[in-house]
Design a protein around this motif. Structure first.
Motif, PDB file in Angstrom:
ATOM      1  N   PRO B   8     -15.580  59.098  57.230  1.00  0.00           N
ATOM      2  CA  PRO B   8     -16.589  58.124  57.619  1.00  0.00           C
ATOM      3  C   PRO B   8     -17.279  57.519  56.397  1.00  0.00           C
ATOM      4  CG  PRO B   8     -17.490  60.322  57.775  1.00  0.00           C
ATOM      5  CD  PRO B   8     -16.046  60.487  57.364  1.00  0.00           C
ATOM      6  N   ARG B   9     -17.946  56.422  56.546  1.00  0.00           N
ATOM      7  CA  ARG B   9     -18.711  55.832  55.450  1.00  0.00           C
ATOM      8  C   ARG B   9     -19.998  56.612  55.228  1.00  0.00           C
ATOM      9  NH1 ARG B   9     -18.653  50.656  54.119  1.00  0.00           N
ATOM     10  NH2 ARG B   9     -19.990  51.431  52.444  1.00  0.00           N
ATOM     11  N   TYR B  10     -20.608  57.065  56.310  1.00  0.00           N
ATOM     12  CA  TYR B  10     -21.844  57.839  56.228  1.00  0.00           C
ATOM     13  C   TYR B  10     -21.731  59.021  57.179  1.00  0.00           C
ATOM     14  CZ  TYR B  10     -23.497  53.490  54.170  1.00  0.00           C
ATOM     15  OH  TYR B  10     -23.640  52.374  53.386  1.00  0.00           O
ATOM     16  N   LEU B  11     -22.222  60.167  56.708  1.00  0.00           N
ATOM     17  CA  LEU B  11     -22.167  61.374  57.534  1.00  0.00           C
ATOM     18  C   LEU B  11     -23.376  62.238  57.233  1.00  0.00           C
ATOM     19  CD1 LEU B  11     -20.576  63.128  59.544  1.00  0.00           C
ATOM     20  CD2 LEU B  11     -19.391  64.129  57.584  1.00  0.00           C
ATOM     21  N   LEU B  21     -13.247  64.503  55.021  1.00  0.00           N
ATOM     22  CA  LEU B  21     -13.365  63.097  54.617  1.00  0.00           C
ATOM     23  C   LEU B  21     -11.953  62.535  54.499  1.00  0.00           C
ATOM     24  CD1 LEU B  21     -16.104  63.398  51.839  1.00  0.00           C
ATOM     25  CD2 LEU B  21     -16.396  63.047  54.301  1.00  0.00           C
ATOM     26  N   GLU B  22     -11.724  61.443  55.217  1.00  0.00           N
ATOM     27  CA  GLU B  22     -10.393  60.865  55.253  1.00  0.00           C
ATOM     28  C   GLU B  22     -10.232  59.770  54.200  1.00  0.00           C
ATOM     29  OE1 GLU B  22      -9.101  63.201  58.610  1.00  0.00           O
ATOM     30  OE2 GLU B  22      -8.046  62.024  57.092  1.00  0.00           O
ATOM     31  N   CYS B  23      -9.039  59.684  53.633  1.00  0.00           N
ATOM     32  CA  CYS B  23      -8.724  58.623  52.681  1.00  0.00           C
ATOM     33  C   CYS B  23      -7.269  58.210  52.873  1.00  0.00           C
ATOM     34  CB  CYS B  23      -8.934  59.089  51.241  1.00  0.00           C
ATOM     35  SG  CYS B  23      -8.491  57.842  50.016  1.00  0.00           S
ATOM     36  N   SER B  24      -7.049  56.923  53.072  1.00  0.00           N
ATOM     37  CA  SER B  24      -5.696  56.405  53.246  1.00  0.00           C
ATOM     38  C   SER B  24      -5.512  55.140  52.436  1.00  0.00           C
ATOM     39  CB  SER B  24      -5.423  56.093  54.724  1.00  0.00           C
ATOM     40  OG  SER B  24      -5.437  57.270  55.498  1.00  0.00           O
ATOM     41  N   GLN B  25      -4.306  55.007  51.865  1.00  0.00           N
ATOM     42  CA  GLN B  25      -3.991  53.785  51.124  1.00  0.00           C
ATOM     43  C   GLN B  25      -2.638  53.263  51.582  1.00  0.00           C
ATOM     44  OE1 GLN B  25      -1.466  53.710  48.524  1.00  0.00           O
ATOM     45  NE2 GLN B  25      -1.117  55.888  48.184  1.00  0.00           N
ATOM     46  N   THR B  26      -2.520  51.952  51.607  1.00  0.00           N
ATOM     47  CA  THR B  26      -1.307  51.314  52.102  1.00  0.00           C
ATOM     48  C   THR B  26      -0.519  50.655  50.976  1.00  0.00           C
ATOM     49  OG1 THR B  26      -2.540  49.289  52.601  1.00  0.00           O
ATOM     50  CG2 THR B  26      -2.336  50.917  54.366  1.00  0.00           C
ATOM     51  N   MET B  27      -0.805  51.020  49.743  1.00  0.00           N
ATOM     52  CA  MET B  27      -0.163  50.389  48.594  1.00  0.00           C
ATOM     53  C   MET B  27       1.029  51.185  48.068  1.00  0.00           C
ATOM     54  SD  MET B  27      -3.708  49.276  46.724  1.00  0.00           S
ATOM     55  CE  MET B  27      -4.526  50.819  47.143  1.00  0.00           C
ATOM     56  N   GLY B  28       1.299  52.347  48.663  1.00  0.00           N
ATOM     57  CA  GLY B  28       2.419  53.166  48.207  1.00  0.00           C
ATOM     58  C   GLY B  28       2.195  53.801  46.847  1.00  0.00           C
ATOM     59  N   HIS B  29       0.932  53.948  46.452  1.00  0.00           N
ATOM     60  CA  HIS B  29       0.634  54.521  45.144  1.00  0.00           C
ATOM     61  C   HIS B  29       0.970  56.005  45.091  1.00  0.00           C
ATOM     62  CE1 HIS B  29      -2.486  51.211  43.993  1.00  0.00           C
ATOM     63  NE2 HIS B  29      -1.227  50.800  43.907  1.00  0.00           N
ATOM     64  N   ASP B  30       1.527  56.415  43.929  1.00  0.00           N
ATOM     65  CA  ASP B  30       1.852  57.826  43.742  1.00  0.00           C
ATOM     66  C   ASP B  30       0.595  58.677  43.617  1.00  0.00           C
ATOM     67  OD1 ASP B  30       4.542  56.943  41.498  1.00  0.00           O
ATOM     68  OD2 ASP B  30       4.569  57.269  43.650  1.00  0.00           O
ATOM     69  N   LYS B  31      -0.358  58.191  42.853  1.00  0.00           N
ATOM     70  CA  LYS B  31      -1.488  59.027  42.454  1.00  0.00           C
ATOM     71  C   LYS B  31      -2.732  58.722  43.267  1.00  0.00           C
ATOM     72  CE  LYS B  31      -1.124  58.018  38.047  1.00  0.00           C
ATOM     73  NZ  LYS B  31       0.123  57.227  38.088  1.00  0.00           N
ATOM     74  N   HIS B  85     -23.863  69.963  48.542  1.00  0.00           N
ATOM     75  CA  HIS B  85     -22.717  69.056  48.685  1.00  0.00           C
ATOM     76  C   HIS B  85     -23.140  67.619  48.976  1.00  0.00           C
ATOM     77  CE1 HIS B  85     -20.463  72.909  49.984  1.00  0.00           C
ATOM     78  NE2 HIS B  85     -20.178  72.643  48.719  1.00  0.00           N
ATOM     79  N   THR B  86     -24.417  67.398  49.163  1.00  0.00           N
ATOM     80  CA  THR B  86     -24.911  66.040  49.408  1.00  0.00           C
ATOM     81  C   THR B  86     -24.600  65.154  48.214  1.00  0.00           C
ATOM     82  OG1 THR B  86     -26.688  66.779  50.869  1.00  0.00           O
ATOM     83  CG2 THR B  86     -26.982  64.650  49.773  1.00  0.00           C
ATOM     84  N   SER B  87     -23.846  64.070  48.473  1.00  0.00           N
ATOM     85  CA  SER B  87     -23.408  63.200  47.399  1.00  0.00           C
ATOM     86  C   SER B  87     -22.578  62.071  47.998  1.00  0.00           C
ATOM     87  CB  SER B  87     -22.566  63.974  46.382  1.00  0.00           C
ATOM     88  OG  SER B  87     -22.279  63.180  45.234  1.00  0.00           O
ATOM     89  N   GLN B  88     -22.107  61.183  47.116  1.00  0.00           N
ATOM     90  CA  GLN B  88     -21.128  60.191  47.535  1.00  0.00           C
ATOM     91  C   GLN B  88     -19.761  60.621  47.010  1.00  0.00           C
ATOM     92  OE1 GLN B  88     -21.056  55.648  48.174  1.00  0.00           O
ATOM     93  NE2 GLN B  88     -20.843  55.901  45.964  1.00  0.00           N
ATOM     94  N   TYR B  89     -18.767  60.519  47.871  1.00  0.00           N
ATOM     95  CA  TYR B  89     -17.411  60.892  47.522  1.00  0.00           C
ATOM     96  C   TYR B  89     -16.543  59.633  47.521  1.00  0.00           C
ATOM     97  CZ  TYR B  89     -19.063  65.606  48.134  1.00  0.00           C
ATOM     98  OH  TYR B  89     -19.772  66.782  47.998  1.00  0.00           O
ATOM     99  N   LEU B  90     -15.919  59.383  46.378  1.00  0.00           N
ATOM    100  CA  LEU B  90     -15.089  58.186  46.202  1.00  0.00           C
ATOM    101  C   LEU B  90     -13.626  58.586  46.117  1.00  0.00           C
ATOM    102  CD1 LEU B  90     -17.175  56.311  43.492  1.00  0.00           C
ATOM    103  CD2 LEU B  90     -16.985  55.702  45.900  1.00  0.00           C
ATOM    104  N   CYS B  91     -12.812  57.948  46.922  1.00  0.00           N
ATOM    105  CA  CYS B  91     -11.370  58.142  46.867  1.00  0.00           C
ATOM    106  C   CYS B  91     -10.757  56.972  46.108  1.00  0.00           C
ATOM    107  CB  CYS B  91     -10.796  58.217  48.274  1.00  0.00           C
ATOM    108  SG  CYS B  91      -9.014  58.499  48.340  1.00  0.00           S
ATOM    109  N   ALA B  92      -9.718  57.235  45.334  1.00  0.00           N
ATOM    110  CA  ALA B  92      -9.068  56.173  44.566  1.00  0.00           C
ATOM    111  C   ALA B  92      -7.574  56.439  44.498  1.00  0.00           C
ATOM    112  CB  ALA B  92      -9.653  56.083  43.155  1.00  0.00           C
ATOM    113  N   PHE B 106     -10.464  51.760  44.330  1.00  0.00           N
ATOM    114  CA  PHE B 106     -11.417  52.657  44.986  1.00  0.00           C
ATOM    115  C   PHE B 106     -11.645  52.267  46.431  1.00  0.00           C
ATOM    116  CE2 PHE B 106     -13.128  55.425  41.728  1.00  0.00           C
ATOM    117  CZ  PHE B 106     -12.775  54.783  40.547  1.00  0.00           C
ATOM    118  N   GLY B 107     -11.860  53.291  47.263  1.00  0.00           N
ATOM    119  CA  GLY B 107     -12.377  53.044  48.590  1.00  0.00           C
ATOM    120  C   GLY B 107     -13.865  52.765  48.507  1.00  0.00           C
ATOM    121  N   GLU B 108     -14.472  52.486  49.649  1.00  0.00           N
ATOM    122  CA  GLU B 108     -15.892  52.147  49.672  1.00  0.00           C
ATOM    123  C   GLU B 108     -16.794  53.371  49.602  1.00  0.00           C
ATOM    124  OE1 GLU B 108     -16.535  47.961  51.769  1.00  0.00           O
ATOM    125  OE2 GLU B 108     -15.855  49.490  53.186  1.00  0.00           O
ATOM    126  N   GLY B 109     -16.219  54.549  49.677  1.00  0.00           N
ATOM    127  CA  GLY B 109     -17.005  55.758  49.527  1.00  0.00           C
ATOM    128  C   GLY B 109     -17.442  56.364  50.847  1.00  0.00           C
TER     129      GLY B 109
END
Lengths: 114, 115
Positions: B8-11, B21-31, B85-92, B106-109
């Motif tokens: 979610p964006r906020y929890l 926390l879910e993170c998905s990318q559609t660019m086929g990136h390895d990393k 654990h309160t913080s912002q988590y960024l997926c990239a 980066f995702g929106e966090g």
């Protein structure tokens, strides 16, 4: 240990003045090098990157950076700053043969004096 | 335009709850990467992956775990959340520098608050 150091926490420059933000890294080989900018409440945007070749690289928004192997540095420069350049600037290094691990410096906050 | 999504964006949750926390990318990136960033502060690498079934811990010790079963998906799980654990988590995500730009997208966090 691998690390990225940005020694300046906060810098204030006048609009139209030149700018240099410092970045040093500690790593056993030449890493991949990046500069990102983050405006308040915004995501990170890539300004420029260095992988190999010419050690002076040009980026977006008039920024450039120079890689100096002997100093393990990758300083960011701009000849004339604009008020819209006020933001947080992060240096990052990619470690390993394919930059699998990317770590960031602590950031430098840039303020612009009118 | 980068295609990397976080939910979610906020929890806001109570102590002791399990979260993913879910993170998905559609660019086929390895990393793919997870960073933790408090407002106006530095980004701390907590996990990264250079491909399917590969995960590594970053430099910041974290009680979270990750998995990479599919190229496009890199979820982060906290078994028992605490106020620390309160913080912002960024997926990239990124491609290999010689194949692509090496740029991090980066995702929106996901902003997590644990009460």
């Amino acid at each position: 240990a691998q690390s990225v150091t940005q020694p300046d926490i906060h810098i204030t420059v006048s609009e139209g003045a030149s700018l240099e933000l410092r970045c040093n890294y500690s790593y056993g080989a030449t890493p991949y090098l990046f500069w990102y900018v983050q405006s308040p409440g915004q995501g990170l945007q890539l300004l420029l990157k260095y992988f190999s070749g010419d050690t002076l690289v040009q980026g977006i928004k008039g920024f450039e950076a120079e890689f100096k192997r002997s100093q393990s540095s990758f300083n960011l420069r701009k000849p004339s700053v604009h008020w819209s350049d006020a933001a947080e600037y992060f240096c990052a290094v990619g470690l390993g043969s394919s930059a699998s691990k990317i770590i960031f410096g602590s950031g430098t906050r840039l303020s612009i004096r009118p | 335009e980068a295609d990397i999504y976080q939910t979610p964006r906020y929890l806001v949750i109570g102590t002791g709850k399990k979260i993913t926390l879910e993170c998905s990318q559609t660019m086929g990136h390895d990393k793919m990467y997870w960073y933790q960033q408090d407002p106006g502060m530095e980004l701390h690498l907590i996990h990264y992956s250079y491909g399917v079934n590969s995960t590594e811990k970053g430099d910041l010790s974290s009680e979270s775990t990750v998995s990479r079963i599919r190229t496009e998906h890199f979820p982060l799980t906290l078994e028992s959340a605490r106020p620390s654990h309160t913080s912002q988590y960024l997926c990239a995500s990124s491609e290999r520098p010689r194949r692509g730009s090496g740029e991090l997208f980066f995702g929106e966090g996901s902003r997590l608050t644990v009460l």
